[in-house]
Design a protein around this motif. Structure first.
Motif, short mmCIF file in Angstrom:
data_model
loop_
_atom_site.label_atom_id
_atom_site.label_comp_id
_atom_site.label_asym_id
_atom_site.label_seq_id
_atom_site.Cartn_x
_atom_site.Cartn_y
_atom_site.Cartn_z
N HIS A 165 0.92 -1.18 -0.06
CA HIS A 165 0.03 0.02 -0.03
C HIS A 165 0.80 1.30 -0.04
O HIS A 165 0.54 2.13 -0.75
N ALA A 166 1.95 1.34 0.83
CA ALA A 166 2.77 2.28 0.97
C ALA A 166 3.56 2.86 -0.38
O ALA A 166 3.60 4.04 -0.76
N ALA A 167 3.56 1.67 -0.95
CA ALA A 167 4.50 1.80 -2.33
C ALA A 167 3.60 2.19 -3.42
O ALA A 167 3.98 3.15 -4.15
N GLY A 168 2.54 1.63 -3.51
CA GLY A 168 1.41 1.65 -4.67
C GLY A 168 0.18 2.67 -4.43
O GLY A 168 -0.42 2.33 -5.31
N TRP A 169 0.17 3.22 -3.19
CA TRP A 169 -1.02 3.93 -3.15
C TRP A 169 -1.36 4.84 -4.03
O TRP A 169 -0.54 5.53 -4.55
N SER A 170 -2.73 4.81 -4.44
CA SER A 170 -3.01 5.99 -5.25
C SER A 170 -4.39 6.34 -5.00
O SER A 170 -5.29 5.38 -4.46
N ALA A 171 -5.06 7.54 -5.42
CA ALA A 171 -6.11 8.05 -5.17
C ALA A 171 -6.62 7.92 -3.83
O ALA A 171 -5.73 8.04 -2.80
N GLY A 172 -7.56 7.55 -3.23
CA GLY A 172 -8.07 7.92 -1.84
C GLY A 172 -8.47 9.39 -1.50
O GLY A 172 -8.35 10.23 -2.42
N THR A 173 -8.90 9.49 -0.44
CA THR A 173 -9.53 10.65 -0.01
C THR A 173 -8.73 11.40 1.01
O THR A 173 -8.25 10.75 1.91
N LEU A 190 -16.85 7.34 -1.91
CA LEU A 190 -17.17 6.13 -2.26
C LEU A 190 -16.05 5.70 -3.14
O LEU A 190 -15.53 6.41 -4.03
N SER A 191 -15.68 4.30 -2.87
CA SER A 191 -14.68 3.75 -3.60
C SER A 191 -15.39 2.37 -4.27
O SER A 191 -15.79 1.60 -3.46
N ALA A 192 -15.51 2.24 -5.71
CA ALA A 192 -16.16 1.11 -6.18
C ALA A 192 -15.23 0.53 -7.05
O ALA A 192 -13.94 1.10 -7.49
N LEU A 193 -15.23 -0.95 -7.20
CA LEU A 193 -14.01 -1.87 -7.64
C LEU A 193 -14.96 -2.80 -8.56
O LEU A 193 -15.86 -3.34 -8.01
N GLY A 194 -14.71 -2.97 -9.65
CA GLY A 194 -15.21 -3.71 -10.62
C GLY A 194 -14.08 -4.87 -10.99
O GLY A 194 -13.74 -5.28 -12.01
N GLY A 195 -13.56 -5.57 -10.13
CA GLY A 195 -12.37 -6.14 -10.23
C GLY A 195 -11.25 -5.27 -10.43
O GLY A 195 -10.94 -4.18 -10.64
N GLY A 196 -9.88 -5.83 -10.14
CA GLY A 196 -8.73 -5.43 -10.41
C GLY A 196 -8.10 -4.89 -8.89
O GLY A 196 -8.74 -5.55 -7.79
N THR A 197 -7.46 -3.69 -8.81
CA THR A 197 -6.90 -3.43 -7.44
C THR A 197 -7.14 -1.97 -7.06
O THR A 197 -7.33 -1.14 -8.05
N ASP A 198 -7.29 -1.90 -5.85
CA ASP A 198 -7.50 -0.66 -5.22
C ASP A 198 -6.61 -0.61 -4.17
O ASP A 198 -6.67 -1.18 -3.22
N LEU A 199 -5.79 0.85 -4.18
CA LEU A 199 -5.06 0.98 -2.87
C LEU A 199 -5.19 2.30 -2.36
O LEU A 199 -4.33 3.15 -2.29
N GLY A 200 -6.30 2.49 -2.38
CA GLY A 200 -6.92 3.71 -1.58
C GLY A 200 -6.47 4.15 -0.32
O GLY A 200 -6.14 3.35 0.33
N HIS A 201 -6.08 5.30 -0.17
CA HIS A 201 -5.70 5.89 1.20
C HIS A 201 -6.58 6.78 1.67
O HIS A 201 -6.99 7.75 0.94
N GLN A 202 -6.80 6.87 2.81
CA GLN A 202 -7.87 7.86 3.34
C GLN A 202 -7.15 8.78 4.49
O GLN A 202 -6.55 7.86 5.30
N LEU A 203 -7.03 10.03 4.62
CA LEU A 203 -6.36 10.91 5.28
C LEU A 203 -7.42 11.69 5.91
O LEU A 203 -7.85 12.82 5.09
N VAL A 204 -7.65 11.92 7.40
CA VAL A 204 -8.55 12.86 7.94
C VAL A 204 -7.69 13.68 8.91
O VAL A 204 -7.25 13.11 9.81
N VAL A 205 -7.81 14.95 8.68
CA VAL A 205 -7.05 15.54 9.91
C VAL A 205 -8.09 16.76 10.41
O VAL A 205 -8.48 17.55 9.17
N LEU A 206 -8.45 16.88 11.47
CA LEU A 206 -8.91 17.88 12.00
C LEU A 206 -8.13 18.63 13.06
O LEU A 206 -7.73 18.27 14.06
N GLY A 207 -8.27 20.09 12.82
CA GLY A 207 -7.67 21.10 13.65
C GLY A 207 -8.17 21.03 15.04
O GLY A 207 -9.33 20.74 15.04
N GLU A 208 -7.59 21.81 15.87
CA GLU A 208 -8.02 21.88 17.26
C GLU A 208 -9.55 22.44 17.07
O GLU A 208 -9.68 23.51 16.30
N GLY A 209 -10.34 21.92 17.85
CA GLY A 209 -11.75 22.31 18.02
C GLY A 209 -12.61 22.30 16.58
O GLY A 209 -13.77 22.66 16.65
N ALA A 210 -11.90 21.69 15.68
CA ALA A 210 -12.81 21.34 14.23
C ALA A 210 -13.85 20.31 14.40
O ALA A 210 -13.65 19.46 15.39
#
Ligand SMILES: Nc1ncnc2c1ncn2[C@@H]1O[C@H](COP(=O)(O)OP(=O)(O)OP(=O)(O)O)[C@@H](O)[C@H]1O
Ligand SMILES: [Mg+2]
Lengths: 454, 283
Positions: A165-173, A190-210
């Motif tokens: 994943h760390a090498a080949g991550w792509s897309a993601g939100t 939404l991440s949809a897959l119709g066969g094949g590979t998904d190496l999606g990465h999600q990163l969520v950052v909330l600042g103070e009080g957000a």
């Protein structure tokens, strides 16, 4: 980007891309440069190459490994998959279950590991919120996002799939909410897959009080419910001091998908996280869900709704890690099993020395809808501090015949009765989920799955 | 022709243990029948067998509703055909709200050919009806939102059973000790409500050890069960009236009955030994 999306559909199955070879990796990197219109920065390329080395060096997880004892991946042929390929043009994505009837602050759609479309309401753009495909935004907002990306939450060397994943991550939100900004409508991805590979990465950052709510879901594209697929993913949730994040992850991959993921959240001082996982899809899943309470007074509520059928094998390993005093974590996972499916829940509460006045709860209940299904429910505690309150419990039972008869005596068919009893079983966890569309989507998905109980 | 529930020579076994040994009973719509008898004589077994509980195996005999073979029907089909049983010991269904449960039940029973997933009675319409009935039974409306029988007191469960009957308006109702667990006022209220709901509309089989429930529901017939058989019946055209026999049993117990029907008394003893053995084996 438009160019890549209209590429030849003959080459898009993802199965014919030569596996995860050196050559495929190099091709993937240059393809990315073309996609993004520029080279990824040197630090990111170095990170990818280092992870790629780790992937090559690391062994396939073995059944001797405690962590993988209950996850049978002997039939996985990694060489049949390859780096994500652009989807055929005009590809349809399935409807978003979690977003039904919800006014959204923004949304982002991926297909076969590629971003298709996204938007964020201007009102939030003006307040400095970032939302969209991670690879693109990471380049455009490098100064803001780089400090968080792969910073404290995840390790590329956790296992071979994490390295891939760390090498080949792509897309993601990515969702970034600046300090003090309250996004009062949910965001959806939404991440949809119709066969094949998904190496999606999600990163969520909330600042103070957000504050923010992110609804994330995965699905199979229409007609591809059983197509072979691979998802090796990662989720990092960084909840700042006094910030509040509601994060929902509905996993509903097609039945041919191998699903590996490391999910980790860090909750800072007096931050609050409410995390709901729906585990429905996939052929096999091995997910590590890790909540770390890293600031005093942080709180996390973790809800799990799991339903397995056919020959599905889902394994969810949860960790509630209390690093600081006065934190609270409350985990409730409920699972129902049908047919010959297999479900593993392995939970751990870990309280560090000094994390006094911890409150930590952990509970897993399972309902067997067939005699041939199998569940392993393994709670655990490691408490290295004094003055803490920790409880854990696990139950497994069948649907009680006397309940079925009672309902049938009121005119419900046996199947209707079983559905009602199963939905009642999940009600306790639904009661903890404040978002109606999420309760509805999970309830309906489970209702559809329950068949005759004999 | 008025509706008729007919039980003919019914034999029922649990596991391989015979419980009912030839029960005959005919109930017409508009009639109230009281069924009395000592503990373990088979009263609840009769109810379960009529309703179609899979654990109660009919080994001989028939049950007919207007000539239709009930035994060939699934429990939900029997309910949709107009049968209802208030349970002696209702079960809890955690997580399922009483209002939702009853809305499904009523939708099915009012439209017997309804398929799962087809439309339910509209929520608002149903809620109005439910609240009206709850008010009548002096049940707190909060119970509609509570989970079916979950954490209900004994008496609350019995009220909820009557509420269900009132909503479902069956043709035939078996009330299995619906009076036990109710306080004095509640029994009177239940008794009145049953009479109101029932009247000429229902055929009712009241299983009871007391006479309170019969106050407003004077039984046309009273039957005495012993050792899995109905050994004595009182009613119109017979030596005694239904209420007279009920009053006698209530006052004097079953000694006279046992003495008068030694064969059934012997079966009663055999049944007690059998369940005693089963219990001993289970320990
Ligand atoms: N599910 C069961 N499993 C085993 N034995 C049973 C079961 N149901 C009934 N019996 C036995 O059948 C006999 C009759 O029981 P039943 O419940 O019909 O009696 P009853 O007349 O309703 O008694 P009560 O007045 O105490 O309610 C008893 O000996 C009882 O132990
Ligand atoms: Mg009884």
């Amino acid at each position: 980007m438009a160019e890549l999306l209209s590429s030849d559909p003959q080459h898009t199955a993802g199965l014919v891309s030569g596996g995860f070879s050196e050559a495929a990796f190099e091709a993937f990197l240059s393809q990315r440069a073309a996609l993004l219109g520029r080279q990824e920065p040197a630090w990111l390329q170095a990170m990818r190459r280092e992870a790629w080395q780790a992937f090559l060096e690391m062994d396939f997880p073995s059944r001797q490994d405690e962590e993988w004892q209950r996850t049978d991946i002997r039939l996985l042929r990694l060489e049949r998959f390859g780096f994500p390929q652009p989807p055929p043009s005009g590809s349809q994505t399935p409807p978003a279950l979690l977003a039904a009837g919800v006014a959204l602050a923004g949304s982002c759609v991926h297909l076969n590991g590629w971003p298709l479309r996204w938007h964020l309401e201007p009102q939030w753009q003006r307040q400095g919120v970032l939302f969209g495909p991670l690879d693109q935004l990471l380049l455009e907002h490098e100064a803001t996002l780089r400090p968080w990306f792969y910073s404290r939450a995840l390790q590329a060397r956790a296992d071979k799939f994490a390295a891939l994943h760390a090498a080949g991550w792509s897309a993601g939100t990515v969702l970034y909410v600046p300090p003090g900004v309250v996004v009062d409508q949910p965001l959806h991805t939404l991440s949809a897959l119709g066969g094949g590979t998904d190496l999606g990465h999600q990163l969520v950052v909330l600042g103070e009080g957000a504050r923010a709510t992110l609804l994330a879901e995965t699905a199979a594209t229409a007609g591809d419910a059983n197509a072979p697929g691979l998802h090796s993913g990662a989720v990092e949730l960084l909840v700042g001091p006094r910030a509040t994040l509601r994060y929902v992850n509905l996993q509903d991959w097609g039945r041919g998908v191998w699903h590996f993921a490391h999910h980790k959240a860090l909750v800072e001082r007096e931050g609050r996280l409410q995390w709901t996982i729906g585990a429905l899809g996939g052929r096999l899943a091995k997910v590590n869900q890790h909540v770390a309470l890293v600031g005093e007074g942080a709180e996390a509520e973790v809800n799990g709704v799991m339903f397995t059928e056919g020959r599905q094998q889902l394994a969810y390993h949860t960790l509630q890690h209390h690093e600081k005093p006065r934190c609270k974590s409350d985990l409730l996972y409920k699972g129902a099993l049908q047919d010959r499916s297999r479900l593993v829940w392995r939970g751990m509460i870990h309280v560090d020395p000094g994390a006094v006045k911890t409150h930590a709860y952990q509970r897993n209940d399972n309902l067997m809808l067939s005699q041939t299904a199998r569940v392993d429910s393994i709670p655990g505690l490691e408490i290295l501090a004094d003055d803490v309150v920790c409880t854990h419990g696990a139950t497994t039972g069948n649907v009680d015949e006397s309940l079925i008869f009672y309902a049938c005596s009121r005119g419900l068919t046996r199947r209707e009765a079983v559905r009602m009893i199963v939905s009642g079983f999940f009600q306790q966890v639904f009661d903890r989920i404040p978002i109606e569309s999420v309760r509805e989507a999970l309830g309906q998905a489970i209702g559809r799955r329950v068949r005759e109980y004999t | 022709m008025s509706d008729t529930l007919k039980i003919i020579n019914l034999h029922v076994a649990v596991d391989d243990k015979p419980i009912l040994r030839g029960v005959d009973l005919t109930i017409r719509r508009g009639e109230v029948h009281a069924l009395m008898g000592p503990n373990g004589s088979g009263k609840s077994t009769l109810g379960f067998a009529i309703m179609g509980h899979p654990g109660y195996r009919v080994t001989e005999g028939r049950v007919e509703l207007n000539g239709q073979d009930l035994l060939a029907m699934e429990p939900h089909e029997r309910a949709r055909a107009g049968l209802f049983m208030a349970f002696q010991r209702p079960v809890a269904i955690p997580g399922v709200k009483l209002a939702d449960f009853l809305r499904h039940a009523a939708s099915n029973i009012r439209r017997p050919d309804r398929k799962e997933g087809e439309e339910l009675i509209p929520m608002r319409e149903f809620r109005k009806e439910l609240y009206a009935k709850m008010d009548q039974l002096r049940m707190d409306r909060d119970f509609a939102r509570r989970y079916v029988n979950d954490g209900f007191s004994g008496g609350e469960m019995k009220r909820a059973e009557i509420l269900q009957m009132a909503i479902l308006r069956p043709k035939f109702a078996i009330l299995d000790e619906t009076d036990s667990g109710l306080d004095v006022d509640a029994v009177r209220l239940a008794s009145q409500s049953i009479a109101e709901i029932g009247g000429a509309e229902m055929g009712i089989l009241i299983i009871t050890h007391h006479d309170k429930l019969l106050e407003h529901n004077q039984p046309h017939y009273t039957h005495v069960m012993l050792g899995g058989r109905i050994v004595e019946t009182a009613g119109p055209g017979m030596a005694r009236s239904g209420p007279e026999l009920a009053a006698e049993l209530h006052r004097h117990g079953y000694d006279r009955i046992r003495a008068a029907y030694p064969e059934a008394a012997a079966d009663e003893q055999a049944m007690q030994r059998a369940s005693g053995r089963a219990e001993a084996a289970a320990v």
